[in-house]
Design a protein around this motif. Structure first.
Motif, short mmCIF file in Angstrom:
data_model
loop_
_atom_site.label_atom_id
_atom_site.label_comp_id
_atom_site.label_asym_id
_atom_site.label_seq_id
_atom_site.Cartn_x
_atom_site.Cartn_y
_atom_site.Cartn_z
N SER A 72 0.82 -1.22 0.00
CA SER A 72 0.00 0.00 0.00
C SER A 72 0.85 1.26 0.00
CB SER A 72 -0.92 0.02 1.23
OG SER A 72 -1.77 -1.11 1.19
N ARG A 73 0.31 2.28 -0.63
CA ARG A 73 1.00 3.57 -0.72
C ARG A 73 0.92 4.31 0.61
NH1 ARG A 73 -2.77 7.42 -0.18
NH2 ARG A 73 -4.79 7.24 -1.27
N LYS A 74 1.64 5.43 0.71
CA LYS A 74 1.52 6.30 1.89
C LYS A 74 0.06 6.69 2.06
CE LYS A 74 4.81 9.00 0.13
NZ LYS A 74 5.79 10.10 -0.02
N GLY A 75 -0.43 6.66 3.28
CA GLY A 75 -1.83 7.04 3.53
C GLY A 75 -2.84 5.97 3.13
N GLY A 76 -2.35 4.82 2.68
CA GLY A 76 -3.25 3.75 2.24
C GLY A 76 -3.96 3.09 3.42
N VAL A 77 -5.05 2.39 3.09
CA VAL A 77 -5.89 1.76 4.11
C VAL A 77 -5.90 0.25 3.89
CG1 VAL A 77 -8.21 1.64 5.11
CG2 VAL A 77 -7.38 3.79 4.10
N VAL A 78 -5.70 -0.51 4.97
CA VAL A 78 -5.82 -1.97 4.90
C VAL A 78 -6.99 -2.37 5.80
CG1 VAL A 78 -4.71 -4.18 5.41
CG2 VAL A 78 -3.38 -2.32 4.37
N VAL A 79 -7.97 -3.03 5.20
CA VAL A 79 -9.20 -3.40 5.90
C VAL A 79 -9.23 -4.92 6.06
CG1 VAL A 79 -11.72 -3.33 5.84
CG2 VAL A 79 -10.40 -1.48 4.78
N CYS A 80 -9.39 -5.38 7.29
CA CYS A 80 -9.55 -6.82 7.53
C CYS A 80 -11.05 -7.11 7.56
CB CYS A 80 -8.90 -7.23 8.85
SG CYS A 80 -7.13 -6.89 8.88
N GLY A 81 -11.55 -7.85 6.58
CA GLY A 81 -12.99 -8.02 6.42
C GLY A 81 -13.56 -9.26 7.09
N GLY A 82 -12.71 -10.07 7.70
CA GLY A 82 -13.20 -11.33 8.28
C GLY A 82 -13.44 -11.21 9.77
N ILE A 83 -14.16 -12.19 10.33
CA ILE A 83 -14.50 -12.17 11.75
C ILE A 83 -13.41 -12.85 12.57
CG2 ILE A 83 -15.79 -14.34 11.69
CD1 ILE A 83 -17.87 -13.05 13.53
N HIS A 84 -12.56 -13.61 11.90
CA HIS A 84 -11.50 -14.34 12.59
C HIS A 84 -10.29 -14.38 11.68
CE1 HIS A 84 -9.51 -17.47 14.96
NE2 HIS A 84 -9.19 -18.00 13.80
N MET A 85 -9.12 -14.31 12.29
CA MET A 85 -7.90 -14.35 11.50
C MET A 85 -6.83 -15.03 12.34
SD MET A 85 -6.14 -10.94 9.90
CE MET A 85 -6.52 -10.77 8.16
N SER A 86 -5.91 -15.75 11.71
CA SER A 86 -4.78 -16.28 12.46
C SER A 86 -3.93 -15.10 12.96
CB SER A 86 -3.95 -17.23 11.58
OG SER A 86 -3.54 -16.57 10.40
N ASP A 87 -3.06 -15.36 13.92
CA ASP A 87 -2.29 -14.26 14.52
C ASP A 87 -1.51 -13.49 13.45
OD1 ASP A 87 -3.28 -14.95 16.93
OD2 ASP A 87 -1.40 -15.78 17.73
N ILE A 88 -1.43 -12.19 13.68
CA ILE A 88 -0.68 -11.33 12.76
C ILE A 88 0.78 -11.33 13.20
CG2 ILE A 88 -0.43 -8.96 11.91
CD1 ILE A 88 -3.46 -8.60 12.60
N PRO A 89 1.70 -11.71 12.31
CA PRO A 89 3.11 -11.70 12.71
C PRO A 89 3.58 -10.27 12.99
CG PRO A 89 2.87 -12.31 10.38
CD PRO A 89 1.49 -12.15 10.92
#
Ligand SMILES: [Zn+2]
Ligand SMILES: [Zn+2]
Length: 327
Positions: A242-259
Motif C-alpha cells: 500500500s502507498r503512503k496514507g493507504g488503508v488496509v481493511v480486515c474483512g473477516g470475523i476471525h484471523m490467524s495471529d498477525i506476525p
C-alpha cells in the motif's frame, strides 16, 4: 423439519428432524429456499468463534418464503420472499445503537450463531432484521448477497475512495466486491493462494486488472486493500503493497495471529482496521447497489444434507464463488 445441527465444536453437522418453530410476535416463519455457506460458519464449526448456542443450526445467508407471521410484524406478508442476514437482533438502547453503529451493539445476537439459522428446511427470524430481495436474483443467486455481499460492501466503504484496490482472498465476498468496485470505476488487484490459477482466472474474468499470488507484489502501489482470507500474515503483506496514507481493511470475523512487523510499513499514515458485522442501513444500500451495478453471483448449489461437504470444500479453497445449500 430437517436441519443440519452442530452439537459441539469440531464435530460434523448432523442431519436432524426438529419440530417446526412457531413465530413469536416479531418473527416470521420461513420455508428456506436457499442458504449460503459462509467462512464464518466454518469458524463456528471449528470452534474458533467460541460463543455459539448449542445445539445450533448454522447459516446466515438465508433466502426464504414467509409462511407464518407474528402479530407485530410489519412490512412482510405471507408468500413474500425475504433475506435473513447475520445481524439477527440488537438492543436498540446501548451507546452504539443510539449512535447508528448497531453493528457494534453490546447485546447483538447473530443468525446461525446465537440464533438458529438457515441450514434447515424452515426457520424463524425477527422481521425487523429481514429484507426484501431484488426480484431478478434467483433464490440461490441471492443468498451470497446476504453476508459475502453485505460485509464485503461494508469493507469496501471502509476502503474509502481508493482507485487502486487490492483484494486478498478471492472467494465469495471478493467476487461480489470486485464487481461493485469495477462498477465504481476502480482498478482491482486480486491476490489468491500462491499458484491458485483457477481463482486468478476467475478474478480476471470479473474485471480485475491484475491477479497473482499473495506472495507477489502488485504491479502498482495500492490505495487500499481488503483482506478476506483469514490469514494474519497477509496484514504486513498488504501494508507493504500500500502507498503512503493507504488503508488496509480486515474483512473477516476471525484471523490467524498477525506476525510482528516493522513500524516503517505502517508509518506514513497507513491505516489498519477491521470491519465487524453489518447495519441494516448497509443492507438496504447494498441490495439496491447490487442491482444497479449488475452484480452477478457465482454459486455452487448443493443439497442441505451435503453441508459438511460444502464446509470442507470451502476450507480447502475448492470452490469458485459461493456454496449454497438447497433444502
Ligand atoms: Zn445496542
Ligand atoms: Zn457470513
Amino acid at each position: 423439519m430437517q436441519a443440519m445441527v452442530l452439537e459441539a465444536a469440531g464435530l460434523p453437522l448432523r442431519l436432524t428432524e426438529l419440530p417446526i418453530p412457531e413465530p413469536s410476535s416479531w418473527q416470521v416463519r420461513l420455508r428456506v429456499l436457499a442458504c449460503g455457506v459462509c467462512r464464518t460458519d466454518l469458524h463456528i464449526v471449528d470452534g474458533e468463534l467460541t460463543e455459539p448456542k448449542l445445539p445450533l443450526v448454522p447459516g446466515h445467508e438465508i433466502v426464504g418464503r414467509v409462511e407464518a407471521i407474528g402479530a407485530a410484524v410489519e412490512g412482510f406478508a405471507i408468500g413474500d420472499r425475504v433475506g435473513v442476514p447475520w445481524l439477527g437482533a440488537t438492543d436498540g438502547t446501548c451507546p452504539y445503537c443510539r449512535n447508528g453503529e448497531e453493528n457494534l451493539c453490546d447485546n447483538a445476537r447473530f443468525t446461525g450463531y446465537q440464533i438458529d439459522g438457515g441450514y434447515a428446511s424452515h426457520t424463524v427470524a425477527d422481521a425487523r432484521y429481514c429484507f426484501h430481495l431484488p426480484d431478478h436474483y434467483g433464490d440461490a443467486e441471492a443468498a451470497p448477497l446476504l453476508c459475502a455481499g453485505l460485509i464485503g460492501y461494508r469493507s469496501l466503504k471502509m476502503a474509502g475512495d481508493a482507485a487502486r484496490l487490492g483484494i486478498y482472498g478471492f472467494g465469495a465476498a471478493a467476487h461480489i466486491v470486485a464487481q461493485v468496485a469495477r462498477h465504481q470505476g476502480r482498478e482491482v488487484f486480486a491476490f489468491t493462494r500462491p499458484g491458485d490459477i483457477r481463482a486468478q482466472d476467475f478474478a480476471l474474468e470479473l474485471g480485475a486488472a491484475w491477479a497473482g499470488g499473495s506472495d507477489e507484489a502488485p504491479p502498482k502501489q495500492l490505495d487500499a486493500a481488503i483482506i478476506f482470507a483469514p490469514v494474519g500474515a497477509l496484514v504486513p503483506a498488504a501494508l507493504r503493497a500500500s502507498r503512503k496514507g493507504g488503508v488496509v481493511v480486515c474483512g473477516g470475523i476471525h484471523m490467524s495471529d498477525i506476525p510482528s512487523f516493522p513500524y516503517e510499513i505502517l508509518w506514513e499514515e497507513r491505516v489498519l482496521r477491521s470491519v465487524a458485522n453489518l447495519t441494516r442501513a448497509d443492507a438496504s444500500e447494498f441490495l439496491a447497489l447490487a442491482q444497479t451495478a449488475g452484480v452477478k453471483t457465482s454459486v455452487v448449489e448443493m443439497p442441505l444434507a451435503a453441508a459438511n461437504e460444502a464446509l470442507g470444500r470451502l476450507r480447502h479453497g475448492d470452490l469458485t464463488g459461493a456454496a449454497v445449500l438447497i433444502p
